[in-house]
Design an enzyme around this catalytic site. Sequence first.
Site, mmCIF file in Angstrom:
data_model
loop_
_atom_site.group_PDB
_atom_site.id
_atom_site.type_symbol
_atom_site.label_atom_id
_atom_site.label_comp_id
_atom_site.label_asym_id
_atom_site.label_seq_id
_atom_site.Cartn_x
_atom_site.Cartn_y
_atom_site.Cartn_z
ATOM 1 N N HIS A 105 66.975 69.093 -101.638
ATOM 2 C CA HIS A 105 66.393 69.295 -102.977
ATOM 3 C C HIS A 105 67.017 68.374 -104.010
ATOM 4 O O HIS A 105 66.885 68.619 -105.217
ATOM 5 C CB HIS A 105 66.569 70.759 -103.411
ATOM 6 C CG HIS A 105 65.676 71.692 -102.647
ATOM 7 N ND1 HIS A 105 65.803 73.061 -102.685
ATOM 8 C CD2 HIS A 105 64.662 71.452 -101.780
ATOM 9 C CE1 HIS A 105 64.887 73.619 -101.903
ATOM 10 N NE2 HIS A 105 64.197 72.667 -101.330
ATOM 11 N N CYS A 113 64.422 57.130 -112.083
ATOM 12 C CA CYS A 113 63.524 56.569 -113.106
ATOM 13 C C CYS A 113 62.082 56.901 -112.725
ATOM 14 O O CYS A 113 61.657 56.636 -111.600
ATOM 15 C CB CYS A 113 63.712 55.045 -113.156
ATOM 16 S SG CYS A 113 62.510 54.197 -114.223
ATOM 17 N N CYS A 134 66.726 52.705 -117.706
ATOM 18 C CA CYS A 134 66.839 52.539 -116.244
ATOM 19 C C CYS A 134 67.620 51.258 -115.948
ATOM 20 O O CYS A 134 67.320 50.189 -116.493
ATOM 21 C CB CYS A 134 65.446 52.433 -115.614
ATOM 22 S SG CYS A 134 65.499 52.012 -113.848
ATOM 23 N N GLY A 174 73.402 81.985 -97.109
ATOM 24 C CA GLY A 174 73.227 82.165 -98.551
ATOM 25 C C GLY A 174 71.893 81.705 -99.087
ATOM 26 O O GLY A 174 71.836 81.083 -100.153
ATOM 27 N N ALA A 218 79.946 85.069 -98.516
ATOM 28 C CA ALA A 218 80.061 83.849 -97.694
ATOM 29 C C ALA A 218 81.505 83.385 -97.543
ATOM 30 O O ALA A 218 81.886 82.855 -96.494
ATOM 31 C CB ALA A 218 79.228 82.734 -98.317
#
Length: 247
Positions: A105, A113, A134, A174, A218
């Site tokens: 992700h 940009c 940029c 998790g 965890a």
Amino acid sequence: MKVVVLTGAGISAESGIRTFRDANGLWEGHAVDQVATRAGFGRNPGLVNRFYNQRRRQLREVEPNAAHFALAQLEQRLGDDLLLVTQNVDDLHERAGSKRLVHMHGELLKKRCIWCEEVTLCNPEADLGPGDVCEKCGREMGMRPDVVWFGEIPYELDRIQAALETADLFAAVGTSGLVEPASRFASKARVFGARTVEINLSESARAAEFDEHLYGPASETVPEWVRRLVGDGGELKVETAYRFAMS
Ligand code: APR
């Protein structure tokens, strides 16, 4: 033994980074479509950059926990036979020492940009804003966080698919199992013969797709899982079947 481990927000919860779907989830004050979609960025790039700037600044205040370190230890033991896939955009796995890591992700510490798609590292000390230029095409008003938003294609899905097809063991740590395509990884790995283990605070939406379940924080369950997997320095054991609820 080939292992694929998928992590979600729950592995970073004890480090102080809020998960997405707990009562006081991360989206507080902001609807998902405001800060985690292209349309939301188009409507208000300043709001979206401020949201991610605040999350990026928080990285400077948190540390990896025992779960992150345990997975880095597992990588030391397994090397190329381990692929760690995270849905998280924080840098806690890296800071714990993990190297064979896929941020499906995206990452808070990277920016992209919208004009030329160039991805570059953020200056961790500075905020990202619409006025940023940029470094490749020189245009401004187009720098966004290199985070995969809803409706966008996650990164390295081919590499993940290939690893799921050859895994002997798949563990999900998790994650609520509510967001595709990650929520389908356990069932995919199982089709190709992997054993599957869910390591979570409580049963996820996909609990029935796992052969084993290990519930608890965890920072306790992951080190225990790795210790049982690695043994006392002996050979790695896949048939580690145990079910215990950590109080
Ligand atoms: N230890 C283990 N598990 C925990 C802990 C903990 N200390 N605290 C919370 N959890 C579990 C919760 O029970 C829940 O099942 O972690 C899971 C977190 O679920 P979500 O908040 O839905 O996070 P995640 O599954 O990573 O979300 C997936 O959705 O919002 C999008 O892109 C975002 O990557 C994210 C994706």
